[in-house]
Design a protein around this motif. Sequence first.
Motif, PDB file in Angstrom:
ATOM      1  N   LEU A  57       0.108  -1.252  -0.053  1.00  0.00           N
ATOM      2  CA  LEU A  57       0.380   0.085  -0.002  1.00  0.00           C
ATOM      3  C   LEU A  57       0.929   1.458   0.218  1.00  0.00           C
ATOM      4  CD1 LEU A  57      -2.832   1.763   0.217  1.00  0.00           C
ATOM      5  CD2 LEU A  57      -1.809   1.594   3.004  1.00  0.00           C
ATOM      6  N   ILE A  58       0.567   2.298  -0.942  1.00  0.00           N
ATOM      7  CA  ILE A  58       1.066   3.110  -1.005  1.00  0.00           C
ATOM      8  C   ILE A  58       0.156   4.746  -0.733  1.00  0.00           C
ATOM      9  CG2 ILE A  58       2.593   4.906  -2.381  1.00  0.00           C
ATOM     10  CD1 ILE A  58       2.855   2.962  -4.518  1.00  0.00           C
ATOM     11  N   ASP A  59       0.526   5.374   0.674  1.00  0.00           N
ATOM     12  CA  ASP A  59      -0.676   6.590   0.947  1.00  0.00           C
ATOM     13  C   ASP A  59       0.748   7.498   1.203  1.00  0.00           C
ATOM     14  OD1 ASP A  59       0.367   5.505   3.903  1.00  0.00           O
ATOM     15  OD2 ASP A  59      -1.058   4.685   4.241  1.00  0.00           O
ATOM     16  N   GLY A  60      -0.422   8.698   2.026  1.00  0.00           N
ATOM     17  CA  GLY A  60       0.190   9.783   2.334  1.00  0.00           C
ATOM     18  C   GLY A  60       0.178  10.662   3.916  1.00  0.00           C
ATOM     19  N   ALA A  61       0.954  10.664   4.224  1.00  0.00           N
ATOM     20  CA  ALA A  61       0.338  11.158   5.790  1.00  0.00           C
ATOM     21  C   ALA A  61       0.345  12.874   5.305  1.00  0.00           C
ATOM     22  CB  ALA A  61       1.918  11.849   6.495  1.00  0.00           C
ATOM     23  N   GLY A  62      -1.071  13.345   6.885  1.00  0.00           N
ATOM     24  CA  GLY A  62      -1.230  14.082   6.371  1.00  0.00           C
ATOM     25  C   GLY A  62      -3.023  13.924   5.726  1.00  0.00           C
ATOM     26  N   GLU A  63      -3.408  15.695   5.959  1.00  0.00           N
ATOM     27  CA  GLU A  63      -4.224  15.347   5.253  1.00  0.00           C
ATOM     28  C   GLU A  63      -5.184  16.435   3.580  1.00  0.00           C
ATOM     29  OE1 GLU A  63      -7.170  14.503   7.145  1.00  0.00           O
ATOM     30  OE2 GLU A  63      -6.061  13.592   8.629  1.00  0.00           O
ATOM     31  N   ARG A  64      -3.773  16.545   3.368  1.00  0.00           N
ATOM     32  CA  ARG A  64      -3.415  17.430   1.779  1.00  0.00           C
ATOM     33  C   ARG A  64      -3.742  16.826   0.978  1.00  0.00           C
ATOM     34  NH1 ARG A  64       0.834  21.960   2.961  1.00  0.00           N
ATOM     35  NH2 ARG A  64      -0.330  22.556   0.793  1.00  0.00           N
ATOM     36  N   GLY A  65      -3.328  15.477   1.196  1.00  0.00           N
ATOM     37  CA  GLY A  65      -2.825  14.825  -0.147  1.00  0.00           C
ATOM     38  C   GLY A  65      -1.533  13.627   0.346  1.00  0.00           C
ATOM     39  N   LEU A  66      -1.788  13.048  -1.589  1.00  0.00           N
ATOM     40  CA  LEU A  66      -0.810  11.699  -1.309  1.00  0.00           C
ATOM     41  C   LEU A  66       0.299  12.360  -1.284  1.00  0.00           C
ATOM     42  CD1 LEU A  66      -0.197   8.916  -1.649  1.00  0.00           C
ATOM     43  CD2 LEU A  66      -0.893   8.749  -4.216  1.00  0.00           C
ATOM     44  N   CYS A  67       0.721  12.927  -3.103  1.00  0.00           N
ATOM     45  CA  CYS A  67       1.833  13.689  -3.229  1.00  0.00           C
ATOM     46  C   CYS A  67       1.562  14.867  -3.919  1.00  0.00           C
ATOM     47  CB  CYS A  67       2.502  13.031  -3.463  1.00  0.00           C
ATOM     48  SG  CYS A  67       4.440  13.072  -4.880  1.00  0.00           S
TER      49      CYS A  67
END
Length: 353
Positions: A57-67
Amino acid sequence: MTDSQTASRVLVRTEGALGRLTLDRPEAINALDIGMIEILTETLNRWRDDTDVQIVLIDGAGERGLCAGGDVRALHAQIVAGQAERTAEFFRAEYALNAMIAEYPKPVVAFADGITMGGGIGLAGHAAIRIVTERSKLAMPETRIGFTPDVGGTWLLGRAPGRFGEYFGLTGSTMNGADAVYLGFADHFVPSERLDALREALAFRADPTGPSEIVLLFDETPDPTELPASREWIDDAFSADTVSGIVERLHAHGTTESAATAELLEGLAPTGLTVTLDAVREARALPGLRAALEGEYRRVLWFVNEHPDLVEGIRAQLVDKDRNPRWDPPTLAELAPDAGAPARDYVPRQPLF
């Protein structure tokens, strides 16, 4: 949770059968630097033969987006400092990672939640299972800085319905989740509030059900995309042979939407638009992602080594922020015939693959 570790700007851990890679640079909407790309590559290589990891699984930290994409400020600094070879190393590493994700022997799931643009598309767009949400904002916005789509973006754009590939490639416009599924940039729409439960199901499923079947349990039908309503005028205008021809057709349509699109294109870098149009159309006829990445690599390094618009575009938009780029040439009318040829035919010092 086992094998938990915090690496520089990427969180790497396993949760049940799930190998999880979380981009961890939320203050920059997880913009990619070379260190992050190296960690992602090294970890995927390690997990390739790890029988405990069945799904990635690839995801992103924070609430703003993946990348939000690559670190273009760093790119600007390298080129200005005469370190073009470091820039080439970054692109080679990034494109190799894009190809690895597409060809990975285990299912790769990507949560393209929130902002997923440029380099973020390179991570999520080539995954086996691509998930968007009601918060998703996907784009290949490179022409906004006088550049051209890369990270395999031309491969995806070239396979969009009708002439939407040319439209989104040239304008850099943003897709919502429903748009992304319609255009072939995503596979499933899952509400953001259900992503944690989906991740748990992928990690700790009690039966041999595959990840695609699990995702379908969480998939919902989004509000319909509005893109088909615009397809007639987009297909007509963006099938023109040249960017100038596209702009002429947009003006001829006489609608508010087509006029606004023409005005947008007339303010962007003529060279970047022409190279992008050429790249999307070339990719449409290519046999696979790797060939598209090679075409992008040629064009990108041409901008890095031979043409000033990339540095100027980053300066105007992100460094000085005067929003007043001085393009070379400044207008479409001043472009040389077949202005995309030098970038198309450029031979990098070192091959991509």
